[in-house]
Write a protein that holds these residues in place. Structure first.
Motif, PDB file in Angstrom:
ATOM      1  N   LEU A 133      -1.538  10.025   1.997  1.00  0.00           N
ATOM      2  CA  LEU A 133      -2.761   9.497   1.386  1.00  0.00           C
ATOM      3  C   LEU A 133      -2.420   8.289   0.523  1.00  0.00           C
ATOM      4  N   ALA A 134      -3.045   7.153   0.787  1.00  0.00           N
ATOM      5  CA  ALA A 134      -2.861   5.970  -0.059  1.00  0.00           C
ATOM      6  C   ALA A 134      -3.237   6.309  -1.493  1.00  0.00           C
ATOM      7  N   VAL A 135      -2.583   5.666  -2.439  1.00  0.00           N
ATOM      8  CA  VAL A 135      -2.783   5.963  -3.863  1.00  0.00           C
ATOM      9  C   VAL A 135      -4.262   5.956  -4.238  1.00  0.00           C
ATOM     10  N   ALA A 136      -4.992   4.943  -3.810  1.00  0.00           N
ATOM     11  CA  ALA A 136      -6.403   4.805  -4.191  1.00  0.00           C
ATOM     12  C   ALA A 136      -7.291   5.888  -3.594  1.00  0.00           C
ATOM     13  N   MET A 137      -6.821   6.575  -2.564  1.00  0.00           N
ATOM     14  CA  MET A 137      -7.637   7.584  -1.884  1.00  0.00           C
ATOM     15  C   MET A 137      -7.372   9.005  -2.360  1.00  0.00           C
ATOM     16  N   GLN A 138      -6.414   9.189  -3.243  1.00  0.00           N
ATOM     17  CA  GLN A 138      -5.990  10.550  -3.569  1.00  0.00           C
ATOM     18  C   GLN A 138      -7.022  11.340  -4.364  1.00  0.00           C
ATOM     19  N   VAL A 139      -7.548  10.765  -5.447  1.00  0.00           N
ATOM     20  CA  VAL A 139      -8.583  11.477  -6.210  1.00  0.00           C
ATOM     21  C   VAL A 139      -9.841  11.694  -5.364  1.00  0.00           C
ATOM     22  N   PRO A 152       2.000   7.939   0.869  1.00  0.00           N
ATOM     23  CA  PRO A 152       2.468   7.782   2.241  1.00  0.00           C
ATOM     24  C   PRO A 152       3.966   7.469   2.332  1.00  0.00           C
ATOM     25  N   GLY A 153       4.584   7.979   3.378  1.00  0.00           N
ATOM     26  CA  GLY A 153       5.971   7.619   3.636  1.00  0.00           C
ATOM     27  C   GLY A 153       6.943   8.774   3.491  1.00  0.00           C
ATOM     28  N   ILE A 154       8.161   8.519   3.918  1.00  0.00           N
ATOM     29  CA  ILE A 154       9.194   9.545   3.977  1.00  0.00           C
ATOM     30  C   ILE A 154       9.635  10.017   2.599  1.00  0.00           C
ATOM     31  N   GLU A 157       0.807  -1.220   0.000  1.00  0.00           N
ATOM     32  CA  GLU A 157       0.000   0.000   0.000  1.00  0.00           C
ATOM     33  C   GLU A 157       0.842   1.274   0.000  1.00  0.00           C
ATOM     34  N   SER A 158       2.117   1.143   0.328  1.00  0.00           N
ATOM     35  CA  SER A 158       2.981   2.319   0.350  1.00  0.00           C
ATOM     36  C   SER A 158       4.409   1.919  -0.003  1.00  0.00           C
ATOM     37  N   PRO A 159       5.213   2.885  -0.491  1.00  0.00           N
ATOM     38  CA  PRO A 159       6.602   2.584  -0.855  1.00  0.00           C
ATOM     39  C   PRO A 159       7.421   2.050   0.316  1.00  0.00           C
ATOM     40  N   ASN A 160       7.173   2.571   1.507  1.00  0.00           N
ATOM     41  CA  ASN A 160       7.931   2.123   2.683  1.00  0.00           C
ATOM     42  C   ASN A 160       7.815   0.621   2.882  1.00  0.00           C
ATOM     43  N   GLN A 161       6.614   0.091   2.652  1.00  0.00           N
ATOM     44  CA  GLN A 161       6.367  -1.325   2.899  1.00  0.00           C
ATOM     45  C   GLN A 161       7.236  -2.214   2.013  1.00  0.00           C
ATOM     46  N   ILE A 162       7.506  -1.758   0.791  1.00  0.00           N
ATOM     47  CA  ILE A 162       8.346  -2.546  -0.121  1.00  0.00           C
ATOM     48  C   ILE A 162       9.761  -2.661   0.423  1.00  0.00           C
ATOM     49  N   ILE A 163      10.345  -1.517   0.768  1.00  0.00           N
ATOM     50  CA  ILE A 163      11.722  -1.521   1.251  1.00  0.00           C
ATOM     51  C   ILE A 163      11.821  -2.226   2.598  1.00  0.00           C
ATOM     52  N   ASP A 164      10.807  -2.045   3.450  1.00  0.00           N
ATOM     53  CA  ASP A 164      10.792  -2.756   4.729  1.00  0.00           C
ATOM     54  C   ASP A 164      10.819  -4.265   4.509  1.00  0.00           C
TER      55      ASP A 164
END
Length: 330
Positions: free
Chosen positions: A173-179, A145-147, A66-73
């Motif tokens: 804001l999560a990608v799907a919630m932005q618009v 979301p994220g740093i 759901e966010s870039p941070n989660q991938i790197i984590d």
């Protein structure tokens, strides 16, 4: 040679070929991937859709984040072997500054003004008076979301002459919630990655006030996405890692050569709907074999922003963090 002997020879050759192919994939190597549903990840979608991993004897365990941070984590924690195109380029280097030698970058994704490829946009309501970041004083700005995108957003606000700590409220804001957030008035604008801008335009309920604003401030082309693998994966299974890189490069070539054809996979992986495909912007994708000095300088410019803002310790030379042919035994 008689017809019967020719037929026998042909059958033998066919069986031999089939046996070789079967032997080549007698073992399917499991590889775990963590990805984000954005346009930068298109090559990965195509690789899955075209079964390129299977053809390379790789069984993919695919986890959407759901966010870039989660991938790197997930990469640092050992829950994933690689982040396909679209993994966070900046966060990857933050992780490297904290855990040196853990990651290798083998591709970059984004967009740019000169290359005419859209990566990001400033999204507002159709009747909004906001035309640039300079108009955001006293407003609320949403971002991925994220740093990484918090830092980029702060840089964009500062470049417009505003104080990101006082003049603008930044919201994850999560990608799907932005618009929906822009349309509903939860935020006044968002700094959004594709396909959010395309979805906004397609809906008629929002628009791009600016296209590729980040490229105009940080670097052109601008890369916020990267293909990343763990050095553990590379060291322990170099042959499999080499095949992953080859598959992503192959899929990247397919997308770059005929985006009109391959964008049909997008509704299966992103919020884009089939009837919105004509409005989707083509991403700027750079595979491992394509990376050049311009790409490296662009990536360095992003990392330098993170260092300047105190998000990571510097200096960091991104060239040292890129996968090399020697790493792959080539």
């Amino acid at each position: 040679m008689s017809k019967s002997l020719l037929l026998a020879a042909a059958v033998t050759a066919a069986l031999s070929t089939a046996g070789t192919a079967q032997a080549a994939c007698a073992k399917m190597d499991k590889v775990s991937a963590a990805w984000l549903p954005i346009m930068q990840t298109t090559a990965y979608y195509v690789a899955l859709d075209q079964k390129l991993f299977e053809k390379a004897c790789i069984e993919i365990e695919s986890a959407k984040m759901e966010s870039p941070n989660q991938i790197i984590d997930a990469l640092i924690a050992g829950r994933a072997d690689f982040g396909p195109p679209g993994a966070a380029a900046g966060i990857a280097m933050i992780a490297e500054s904290k855990f040196p030698g853990k990651l290798k970058v083998f591709g970059l994704q984004g967009g740019g003004i000169k290359v005419d490829r859209i990566n990001d946009g400033l999204i507002v309501k159709p009747d909004s008076e906001i035309k640039s970041f300079a108009d955001l004083k006293g407003k609320t700005l949403g971002h991925v979301p994220g740093i990484q995108w918090r830092t980029i957003s702060r840089q964009m606000v500062k470049a417009a002459g505003l104080d990101p700590d006082k003049d603008v409220k930044l919201v994850d804001l999560a990608v799907a919630m932005q618009v929906p957030a822009v349309v509903g008035g939860t935020v006044d604008a968002t700094l959004s990655l594709e396909p959010v801008g395309s979805i906004a335009v397609a809906s008629g309920k929002a628009k791009r006030a600016m296209t590729n604003p980040v490229a105009s401030v940080i670097a052109d082309p601008f890369y916020s996405g990267a293909s990343v693998m763990t050095t553990k994966f590379l060291t322990e299974r170099p042959d499999v890692a080499r095949r992953v890189v080859a598959v992503i490069d192959q899929a990247t070539d397919l997308v770059n050569a005929d985006f009109a054809k391959y964008k049909a996979v997008l509704p299966s992986y992103t919020p884009i709907k089939a009837d919105q495909l004509d409005l989707v912007a083509q991403p700027y994708l750079r595979g491992f074999k394509d990376l050049d000095d311009t790409d490296v300088k662009s990536y360095q410019a992003l990392v330098d922003v993170f260092i300047a803002q105190g998000v990571m310790q510097g200096p960091i030379n991104v060239r040292d963090k890129l996968l090399t042919k020697a790493d792959l035994g080539e």
